[in-house]
Design an enzyme around this catalytic site. Structure first.
Site, short mmCIF file in Angstrom:
data_model
loop_
_atom_site.label_atom_id
_atom_site.label_comp_id
_atom_site.label_asym_id
_atom_site.label_seq_id
_atom_site.Cartn_x
_atom_site.Cartn_y
_atom_site.Cartn_z
N GLU A 1 -1.53 -0.18 -4.71
CA GLU A 1 -0.70 -1.24 -4.16
C GLU A 1 0.31 -1.67 -5.23
O GLU A 1 0.03 -1.54 -6.41
CB GLU A 1 -1.53 -2.48 -3.76
N TYR B 1 -7.71 -0.02 11.39
CA TYR B 1 -8.90 -0.21 10.57
C TYR B 1 -10.17 0.27 11.27
O TYR B 1 -11.16 0.56 10.62
CB TYR B 1 -9.02 -1.69 10.18
N THR C 1 0.83 -1.21 0.00
CA THR C 1 0.00 0.00 0.00
C THR C 1 0.86 1.26 0.00
O THR C 1 1.73 1.41 0.84
CB THR C 1 -0.88 -0.02 1.26
N CYS D 1 -9.72 4.17 9.98
CA CYS D 1 -9.82 4.55 8.56
C CYS D 1 -11.10 4.04 7.91
O CYS D 1 -11.77 4.78 7.18
CB CYS D 1 -8.60 4.08 7.78
N HIS E 1 -2.06 -2.34 13.34
CA HIS E 1 -2.76 -2.12 12.07
C HIS E 1 -4.23 -2.57 12.16
O HIS E 1 -5.08 -2.03 11.47
CB HIS E 1 -2.04 -2.81 10.91
FE1 SF4 Z 1 -4.91 2.38 4.34
FE2 SF4 Z 1 -6.51 2.11 6.44
FE3 SF4 Z 1 -4.21 0.70 6.28
FE4 SF4 Z 1 -4.24 3.37 6.71
S1 SF4 Z 1 -5.03 1.76 8.07
S2 SF4 Z 1 -2.91 2.26 5.33
S3 SF4 Z 1 -5.94 4.02 5.43
S4 SF4 Z 1 -6.03 0.54 4.95
FE FE Z 2 -4.07 -1.76 4.99
#
Ligand code: SF4
Ligand code: FE
Length: 483
Positions: free
Chosen positions: A257, A296, A191, A299, A292
């Site tokens: 990506e 989520y 990403t 985001c 991470h």
């Molecule tokens: Fe993308 Fe969400 Fe991962 Fe941030 S947390 S990199 S916005 S998917």
């Molecule tokens: Fe991600």
């Protein structure tokens, strides 16, 4: 002040000498490429919002390492409040871009590497933590984007790195020199790769002694010698080449990506954070994944705020905002989304300091958060598609709409309520199409399922942290069963 403006960020990307391939060709000008530019704009939003005085408290923080105000995406969490601010910032950016803004992987990587290198040094007398602190200062002082490069291609999923038919299917150290190491392999689904200055490479699974050469973490500039990026396709990506912004649904923002290939890349010793200490690979993976999975909860809820708004507008434009089933579907979407938000907040508020002093999310709650993220966005999209109606996938193109003869026909017959321009109705249908079937579906759906680990990875963690013995003891006590 190290904070870059959005324009300075774009200029800094122009200065990189990236080796990027797309559709079988080398991309010379990555910054202005129409397929990639929307993803750059999403990343740029992390710089633009940091310049906005109204968001300065959320988007920036004074670094204890440099004494200067830095972007929160380059910050080491010093409290549970910092973890909460992180998800608030992510929701804001999701609302701003309706896309993956990509910078979180680096934030999650630096926080995982921070605590893991500290504990590794304590156990082994190594000096990785100091290497990392020097690197962190470099990142903060220059306001750089780091890609968190974890996911190896993995080949045969039933075999560990050392047993693969092709040893390069997990990134590995192929040479150790007095001044550094040489790595070879690849990282998949990366990403924001084209919008990052740097990357932190990390292992992707627990490892044993036989896998020591694959237990490697280090920092590599994105334009280092031997690094190449092959861009991943997204559904409907070439609509961005058609000069019909309306047809893309989200003309300004997006995600990207890439498959990153490391063809014998040299990494100097001072950029190495793990080199053969296989016992610590699992800790790094687990912490990065925990952060991470928290991300989520921020985001994706912000992105869904846009989807819910688009769905409510579709109901308005279709003339059914007062239909009770439509109202109920919108309420269900909000309920699902706020449940994800509650999980993101909960794992942040319950964060605790690691031995190194930075804060780690509550891993059980972060895994519950992400497990829900593997499900609820699909239901939210189903409801959005239900309310929008078939027009979201059958509307003629912008070129038809602008055509001197066809345009008035399309305008007349795709009209919803009389007071709303047909063009606005089409724009909302296209936005819902984008998020459910187009380029936006990558970030909102498949990434919700597999990003930060596929559903089973969270279930393994939930099972490990469940402490069923303690629960059994509770039940025995209540039922008056002797031990
Ligand atoms: Fe993308 Fe969400 Fe991962 Fe941030 S947390 S990199 S916005 S998917
Ligand atoms: Fe991600």
């Amino acid at each position: 002040m190290p904070l870059k403006t959005g324009e300075q960020f774009v200029d800094s990307l122009r200065a990189l000498k990236l080796r990027v391939y797309m559709f079988g060709e080398r991309v010379e000008n990555v910054v202005d490429n129409p397929i990639l530019r929307p993803s750059l704009n999403s990343m740029k939003a992390t710089y633009d919002l940091a310049q906005d005085p109204r968001q300065a408290e959320l988007m920036t923080v004074v670094s204890p390492y440099t004494g200067q105000r830095v972007n929160r995406f380059a910050h080491i969490h010093r409290s549970a409040a910092d973890l909460v601010s992180k998800v608030r910032m992510q929701r804001l950016l999701g609302q701003t871009t309706a896309a993956c803004f990509q910078r979180c992987v680096g934030l999650d990587a630096i926080n995982a590497v921070f605590s893991t290198t500290w504990e590794l040094d304590q156990a082994k007398g190594t000096h990785y933590h100091q290497n990392f602190l020097d690197y962190l200062k470099y990142i903060q002082e220059n306001d750089l984007v780091i890609d968190g490069a974890m996911t190896d291609p993995k080949g045969d999923r039933g075999l560990p790195p050392s047993k693969q038919a092709d040893p390069d299917l997990y990134l590995r150290v192929v040479e150790r020199r007095p001044d550094g190491i040489v790595v070879r392999g690849a990282k998949a689904h990366q990403t924001g790769a084209t919008n990052s200055h740097e990357m932190i490479v990390m292992p992707t699974i627990n490892m044993t002694a036989a896998d020591a050469d694959w237990a490697v973490a280090c920092a590599i500039p994105m334009d280092a010698e031997g690094v190449s990026l092959i861009i991943g396709r997204q559904s409907c990506d070439t609509r961005k080449l058609e000069d019909s912004p309306m047809d893309t649904g989200n003309p300004n923002f997006g995600g990207m990506e890439a498959l990153i290939v490391y063809d014998d890349v040299f990494v100097p010793n001072e950029r190495v954070f793990l080199n053969g200490e296989y016992e610590f690979a699992g800790m790094l993976v687990e912490r990065f994944a925990g952060y991470h999975r928290q991300s989520y909860g921020g985001c994706k809820t912000g992105v869904a705020d846009v989807i819910i708004g688009a769905t409510a507008l579709a109901a308005d434009y279709n003339g059914v905002p007062r239909a009770s089933h439509v109202k109920d579907k919108l309420i269900e979407m909000v309920h699902l989304n706020e449940t994800l938000w509650a999980c993101g907040l909960a794992c942040s508020y319950e964060g605790r300091p690691t031995a190194s002093g930075n804060y780690l999310v509550d891993l059980m709650l972060a895994n519950v958060c992400k497990q829900n993220v593997t499900r609820f966005p699909y239901e939210i999209i189903r409801l959005a598609s239900d309310v929008a109606g078939g027009m979201m996938v059958t509307t003629p193109s912008e070129k038809d709409f602008r055509h001197p003869e066809l345009g008035p026909v399309v305008d007349k017959y795709l009209k919803g309520v009389a007071s709303v321009a047909t063009e606005d109705r089409i724009k909302i249908m296209r936005l819902i199409e984008c998020m459910s079937l187009g380029t936006g579906a990558v970030g909102y759906q498949t990434e919700s399922l597999h990003g930060a680990g596929s559903p089973q990875a969270q279930r393994v963690m939930i099972g490990r942290l469940a402490n069923l013995e303690a629960k059994k003891a509770l039940a025995k006590k209540i039922a008056r069963i002797a031990d």
